[in-house]
Design an enzyme around this catalytic site. Structure first.
Site, mmCIF file in Angstrom:
data_model
loop_
_atom_site.group_PDB
_atom_site.id
_atom_site.type_symbol
_atom_site.label_atom_id
_atom_site.label_comp_id
_atom_site.label_asym_id
_atom_site.label_seq_id
_atom_site.Cartn_x
_atom_site.Cartn_y
_atom_site.Cartn_z
ATOM 1 N N LYS A 113 0.813 -1.223 0.000
ATOM 2 C CA LYS A 113 0.000 0.000 0.000
ATOM 3 C C LYS A 113 0.844 1.269 0.000
ATOM 4 O O LYS A 113 0.440 2.293 -0.540
ATOM 5 C CB LYS A 113 -0.970 -0.012 1.172
ATOM 6 C CG LYS A 113 -2.028 -1.107 1.005
ATOM 7 C CD LYS A 113 -3.367 -0.711 1.549
ATOM 8 C CE LYS A 113 -4.459 -1.642 1.052
ATOM 9 N NZ LYS A 113 -4.311 -3.035 1.552
ATOM 10 N N GLU A 156 -10.218 6.525 2.590
ATOM 11 C CA GLU A 156 -11.146 5.551 3.139
ATOM 12 C C GLU A 156 -10.329 4.341 3.570
ATOM 13 O O GLU A 156 -9.230 4.120 3.066
ATOM 14 C CB GLU A 156 -12.171 5.129 2.081
ATOM 15 C CG GLU A 156 -11.732 3.989 1.150
ATOM 16 C CD GLU A 156 -10.569 4.349 0.214
ATOM 17 O OE1 GLU A 156 -10.361 5.553 -0.037
ATOM 18 O OE2 GLU A 156 -9.865 3.426 -0.239
ATOM 19 N N SER A 175 1.804 -9.852 -0.925
ATOM 20 C CA SER A 175 1.394 -8.449 -0.846
ATOM 21 C C SER A 175 1.646 -7.812 0.510
ATOM 22 O O SER A 175 1.798 -6.597 0.609
ATOM 23 C CB SER A 175 -0.083 -8.311 -1.220
ATOM 24 O OG SER A 175 -0.878 -9.173 -0.440
HETATM 25 C C1 LIG Z 1 -5.212 -4.091 1.136
HETATM 26 C C2 LIG Z 1 -4.499 -5.351 0.913
HETATM 27 C C3 LIG Z 1 -4.825 -6.216 -0.169
HETATM 28 C C4 LIG Z 1 -5.980 -5.975 -1.095
HETATM 29 O O1 LIG Z 1 -5.932 -4.793 -1.811
HETATM 30 P P1 LIG Z 1 -5.611 -4.758 -3.366
HETATM 31 O O2 LIG Z 1 -5.956 -3.391 -3.768
HETATM 32 O O3 LIG Z 1 -6.472 -5.799 -4.022
HETATM 33 O O4 LIG Z 1 -4.177 -5.081 -3.512
HETATM 34 C C5 LIG Z 1 -4.052 -7.348 -0.353
HETATM 35 N N1 LIG Z 1 -3.026 -7.661 0.473
HETATM 36 C C6 LIG Z 1 -2.699 -6.868 1.520
HETATM 37 C C7 LIG Z 1 -1.551 -7.271 2.384
HETATM 38 C C8 LIG Z 1 -3.418 -5.704 1.786
HETATM 39 O O5 LIG Z 1 -3.083 -4.931 2.825
#
Ligand SMILES: *Cc1c(COP(=O)(O)O)cnc(C)c1O
Length: 416
Positions: free
Chosen positions: A109, A131, A398
């Site tokens: 993020k 948000e 992610s």
């Molecule tokens: C917020 C988040 C997601 C999902 O958001 P995307 O916009 O689909 O990437 C996925 N993995 C993590 C670790 C997150 O914090």
């Protein structure tokens, strides 16, 4: 940010109107239109500006910790080779993780937040709104607002405020004001509505920092471009480490920002199979899932046309997932287009399967993955044993799972 001009490319969108085929666009109130156009003008200015790029690269390097590593997950690979042998297949591809979990604030993020805060600064804005659902984007927004000295208001559904108190506290420590939203079910969708409302009423000084590759044009494009650093790095790293492109890449899809960031630089590499993982929750038969592309229909939400979870009256439904980050009833419009064009496959993974992958990765890799990322790993666990030993799979990790230990403990019937 650099796109080939070939008409057969999957990387040329969106068009001037912000459309990816029939998806995307900007379905917003008349009063919002001047802001959207102003944002688009500024985005078009900075996206090819070397000074802007240099400032972003410097922050990404020294503040966020980029480039993130491309890590050969040897423990998981060995485990899946044993599974393959036990099934008499004798295969098992090499699995790599793209380590977005190592970034500052613990996920991908920050890539988007750094890009957008620099854009807000360029535009002379004085105030940031955002948000958040589980609070991950709220924390990342509050972080960059603190770093650049902006006041920051985070809209968060009242239900989420109650169940995500550590992140609420983090945002407050960082100096942000958290405004609970009681409309609807008090979750992410309602928080996003409220942020859009704030934006219309504070036209002059406010920048809306959207957390995923959704919303009205140009947000899906600009968030994608800020997140594409993931795929650009991964592509160069695998060429360096293995001398060739991967056979398959996998990422989880909530709103779709980490996935589109990973996928976009690979879209024109026809030999690379690309798979996005949706939250299958407790199964697609009922309503307790968040698989908008496997079980939804196209409709309009938050300023764009895309696949949405909706009932027969067209009312948007609240989804369910074990991972709060995948719990959004829509998806970024570019994914809807990639789905319909057949370039990317979208597959659901159940809560239980994600939990198993979470436990497995923690044990064999010594990495506690975010539950969102565990969905992507779970799909690798399914397909890798049937692949050949000389094949390569990259999973986008992610984020890290520290935030999820309470959820996992309660799923396992344990107390911390
Ligand atoms: C917020 C988040 C997601 C999902 O958001 P995307 O916009 O689909 O990437 C996925 N993995 C993590 C670790 C997150 O914090």
């Amino acid at each position: 940010m650099d796109k080939p001009a070939t008409p057969n490319s999957f990387r040329t969108g969106p068009d001037e109107q912000g459309m990816f085929g029939i998806f995307g666009g900007r379905f917003v109130a008349e009063t919002l239109m001047p802001l959207i156009l102003d944002l688009e003008r500024n985005w078009n200015e900075v996206k090819n500006d070397p000074d802007f790029k240099a400032e972003l690269t410097d922050l990404s390097t020294h503040y966020a910790g980029r480039p993130s590593k491309l890590y050969f997950a040897e423990g998981l690979t060995r485990h899946l080779r044993e599974v393959s042998s036990a099934k008499g297949l004798g295969g098992g591809a090499k699995v790599y993780f793209k380590r977005e979990d190592l970034n500052h604030t613990g996920s991908h993020k920050i890539n988007n937040c750094l890009g957008q805060i620099l854009l807000a600064k360029r535009m002379g804005k004085k105030r940031i709104i955002a948000e958040t659902g589980a609070g991950q984007h709220g924390v990342a927004s509050a972080t960059v607002a603190a770093r650049f000295g902006f006041p920051c208001v985070v809209y968060m559904g009242a239900t989420d405020v109650a169940r995500q108190s550590p992140n609420v506290f983090r945002m407050k420590l960082l100096g942000a004001e958290v405004r609970p939203v009681t409309a609807g079910h008090g979750t992410l969708k309602d928080a996003m509505n409220e942020a859009l409302r704030d934006w219309v009423t504070n036209v002059e000084d406010t920048y809306y920092l959207i957390g995923t590759a959704a919303g009205p044009h140009p947000y899906p494009e600009l968030v994608r471009d800020f997140q594409s650093v993931i795929g650009s790095e991964a592509r160069a790293q695998i060429l360096e480490q293995e001398g060739r492109l991967p056979d398959t890449i996998i990422a989880c899809v909530g709103g779709g920002s980490n996935a589109i960031g990973m996928f976009h630089p690979f879209l024109d590499d026809k030999e690379v199979r690309i798979i996005g993982i949706e939250a299958g929750g407790r199964g697609l038969d009922g309503i307790e899932h968040c698989a908008s592309m496997n079980a939804g229909r196209p409709g309009v939400l938050h300023g764009n046309r895309t696949y949405l979870l909706q009932n027969s009256d067209g009312q948007i439904m609240d989804g369910h997932s074990i991972s709060a980050g995948l719990d959004y009833p829509g998806v970024g419009p570019e994914h809807s287009w990639l789905r319909d064009s057949g370039r990317v496959e979208y597959v659901p993974i159940l809560d239980d399967e994600a939990l198993e992958a979470f436990k497995l990765t923690t044990r064999v890799e010594g990495i506690i993955p975010a539950l969102e990322s565990a969905h992507a790993i779970a799909h690798a666990v399914k397909i890798v044993p049937a692949m050949d030993k000389d094949q390569i799979v990259i999973v986008n990790l992610s984020g890290r799972g520290d935030k999820d230990v309470h959820t996992v403990a309660s799923m396992l019937g344990m107390e911390i």
